[in-house]
Design an enzyme around this catalytic site. Structure first.
Site, PDB file in Angstrom:
ATOM      1  N   ARG A   1      34.064  36.994  27.130  1.00  0.00           N
ATOM      2  CA  ARG A   1      35.451  37.163  26.701  1.00  0.00           C
ATOM      3  C   ARG A   1      35.986  35.855  26.124  1.00  0.00           C
ATOM      4  O   ARG A   1      36.791  35.857  25.185  1.00  0.00           O
ATOM      5  CB  ARG A   1      36.329  37.622  27.865  1.00  0.00           C
ATOM      6  CG  ARG A   1      36.258  39.100  28.141  1.00  0.00           C
ATOM      7  CD  ARG A   1      37.343  39.531  29.097  1.00  0.00           C
ATOM      8  NE  ARG A   1      37.371  40.971  29.263  1.00  0.00           N
ATOM      9  CZ  ARG A   1      38.234  41.608  30.038  1.00  0.00           C
ATOM     10  NH1 ARG A   1      39.133  40.925  30.732  1.00  0.00           N
ATOM     11  NH2 ARG A   1      38.208  42.922  30.137  1.00  0.00           N
TER      12      ARG A   1
ATOM     13  N   ARG B   1      24.879  27.016  32.525  1.00  0.00           N
ATOM     14  CA  ARG B   1      24.829  28.254  33.303  1.00  0.00           C
ATOM     15  C   ARG B   1      25.418  29.449  32.545  1.00  0.00           C
ATOM     16  O   ARG B   1      25.845  30.437  33.155  1.00  0.00           O
ATOM     17  CB  ARG B   1      25.564  28.090  34.642  1.00  0.00           C
ATOM     18  CG  ARG B   1      24.941  27.042  35.556  1.00  0.00           C
ATOM     19  CD  ARG B   1      25.757  26.827  36.812  1.00  0.00           C
ATOM     20  NE  ARG B   1      25.143  25.812  37.664  1.00  0.00           N
ATOM     21  CZ  ARG B   1      24.768  26.013  38.919  1.00  0.00           C
ATOM     22  NH1 ARG B   1      24.939  27.192  39.486  1.00  0.00           N
ATOM     23  NH2 ARG B   1      24.245  25.034  39.624  1.00  0.00           N
TER      24      ARG B   1
ATOM     25  N   HIS C   1      28.524  20.977  36.032  1.00  0.00           N
ATOM     26  CA  HIS C   1      28.759  22.346  35.574  1.00  0.00           C
ATOM     27  C   HIS C   1      29.303  22.437  34.150  1.00  0.00           C
ATOM     28  O   HIS C   1      29.407  23.534  33.604  1.00  0.00           O
ATOM     29  CB  HIS C   1      29.739  23.042  36.526  1.00  0.00           C
ATOM     30  CG  HIS C   1      29.342  22.915  37.967  1.00  0.00           C
ATOM     31  ND1 HIS C   1      29.883  21.960  38.796  1.00  0.00           N
ATOM     32  CD2 HIS C   1      28.440  23.602  38.704  1.00  0.00           C
ATOM     33  CE1 HIS C   1      29.334  22.067  40.002  1.00  0.00           C
ATOM     34  NE2 HIS C   1      28.457  23.047  39.968  1.00  0.00           N
TER      35      HIS C   1
ATOM     36  N   ASP D   1      42.930  49.133  36.125  1.00  0.00           N
ATOM     37  CA  ASP D   1      42.705  50.325  36.946  1.00  0.00           C
ATOM     38  C   ASP D   1      43.789  50.418  38.009  1.00  0.00           C
ATOM     39  O   ASP D   1      44.480  49.437  38.300  1.00  0.00           O
ATOM     40  CB  ASP D   1      41.326  50.280  37.601  1.00  0.00           C
ATOM     41  CG  ASP D   1      41.151  49.062  38.493  1.00  0.00           C
ATOM     42  OD1 ASP D   1      41.261  49.208  39.717  1.00  0.00           O
ATOM     43  OD2 ASP D   1      40.917  47.958  37.965  1.00  0.00           O
TER      44      ASP D   1
ATOM     45  N   GLY E   1      43.135  37.607  32.668  1.00  0.00           N
ATOM     46  CA  GLY E   1      42.156  38.513  33.251  1.00  0.00           C
ATOM     47  C   GLY E   1      42.707  39.897  33.494  1.00  0.00           C
ATOM     48  O   GLY E   1      43.722  40.293  32.923  1.00  0.00           O
TER      49      GLY E   1
END
Length: 239
Positions: A25, A44, A5, A205, A90
Site C-alpha cells: 500500500r 525485510r 530495519h 468491516d 489504515g
C-alpha cells in the site's frame, strides 16, 4: 545512518511520513499520489518511498501488523531519521451500529489491551492521544474534500482473532469507533520521543453485522483517506 530495519540515510525521509500497515500500500500511495518518487527503504520488504505532493516533500512507508512492529519503525524514523510527524493510514472494524462501512475515522485517542505503554510509563496508564493540531487539520481537510469523517477513540488490539467477544460490548458502551492494531503504540512512541502522530482509518468491516467492503469500495475509501492525510499536511504547514 542505516538502522537494523531501515537502510536509509539522514535526509532520505521527509519530516512527515504516512504509514500504512502493508508495504505494498505504501508503494501504491507513492506511485499514485506523489511525484518525483524514489525508494528509500526495502529491508525485510518493508518498502519506503519519498516524493512530493503539490511540491511538498512527503514520505510513505509500511509499518507491518501490530504494535511491536509499528513501534520499531516509528521509533527509528523519529530518533534516527529526524521524522517529526507520523500519520498512520489504515483500516479498522466497527463495533457501533451508527458507524458504517467505508466511514473515515480520525483517531483522537486509542484504548488498548497491550501493555507496551504501561511498560513505557512505569506501570501507569498513559493517555494515548493524537496531536491536537493534526486532528484539527485532518478534520478540516475532510470537510474541504466533502468527506464526513468521524472523530473519536480507536481500540488497538493485540489479538486479531480475539476469543473475548464480550469486549466488543464494552467498546460499544464506551463509544469506541473502530478496532485496529497500532494507533495506541504509535501514539506512545511519539510521546516518548517528542514527535507528533495521528491515525486515520477507513471502516473495512463491521464486527457486529459481519459486513465487509468490496475490493472496489475499499480502494475508493482508501483513496479518500490518503487525500485527507496529504491535504492535512499542507494545512499543517500553514500554522
Amino acid at each position: 545512518m542505516a538502522t537494523p530495519h531501515i537502510n536509509a540515510e539522514m535526509g532520505d525521509f521527509a519530516d512527515v511520513v504516512l504509514m500504512p500497515g502493508d508495504p505494498l500500500r505504501a508503494k501504491h500511495i507513492a506511485e499514485t499520489s506523489l511525484e518525483d518518487v524514489r525508494e528509500v527503504n526495502n529491508v525485510r520488504g518493508m518498502l519506503g518511498f519519498t516524493g512530493t505532493y503539490k511540491g511538498r516533500k512527503i514520505s510513505v512507508m509500511g509499518h507491518g501488523m501490530g504494535i511491536p512492529s509499528c513501534s520499531i519503525y516509528t521509533k527509528e524514523l523519529i530518533t534516527d531519521f529526524g521524522v517529526k510527524k507520523i500519520i498512520r493510514v489504515g483500516s479498522c472494524g466497527a463495533v457501533r451500529m451508527d458507524v458504517k462501512l467505508s466511514d473515515v475515522v480520525i483517531g483522537m485517542g486509542a484504548c488498548t489491551d497491550s501493555k507496551v505503554n504501561r511498560i513505557r510509563f512505569k506501570d501507569h496508564d498513559f493517555a494515548a492521544i493524537a496531536d491536537f493540531d493534526m486532528v484539527r487539520n485532518a478534520v478540516d481537510a475532510a470537510k474541504a474534500l466533502g468527506v464526513d469523517a468521524r472523530v473519536g477513540n480507536l481500540f488497538s488490539a493485540d489479538l486479531f482473532y480475539s476469543p473475548d467477544g464480550e469486549m466488543f460490548d464494552v467498546m460499544e458502551k464506551y463509544g469506541v469507533l473502530g478496532v485496529e492494531m497500532e494507533a495506541a503504540g504509535i501514539y506512545g512512541v511519539a510521546a516518548e520521543f517528542g514527535a507528533k502522530a495521528l491515525t486515520i482509518c477507513t471502516v473495512s468491516d463491521h464486527i457486529r453485522t459481519h459486513e465487509q467492503t468490496t475490493a472496489a469500495e475499499r480502494q475508493t475509501t482508501f483513496n479518500d483517506m490518503i487525500k485527507i492525510a496529504l491535504e492535512s499536511v499542507l494545512l499543517g504547514d500553514q500554522e
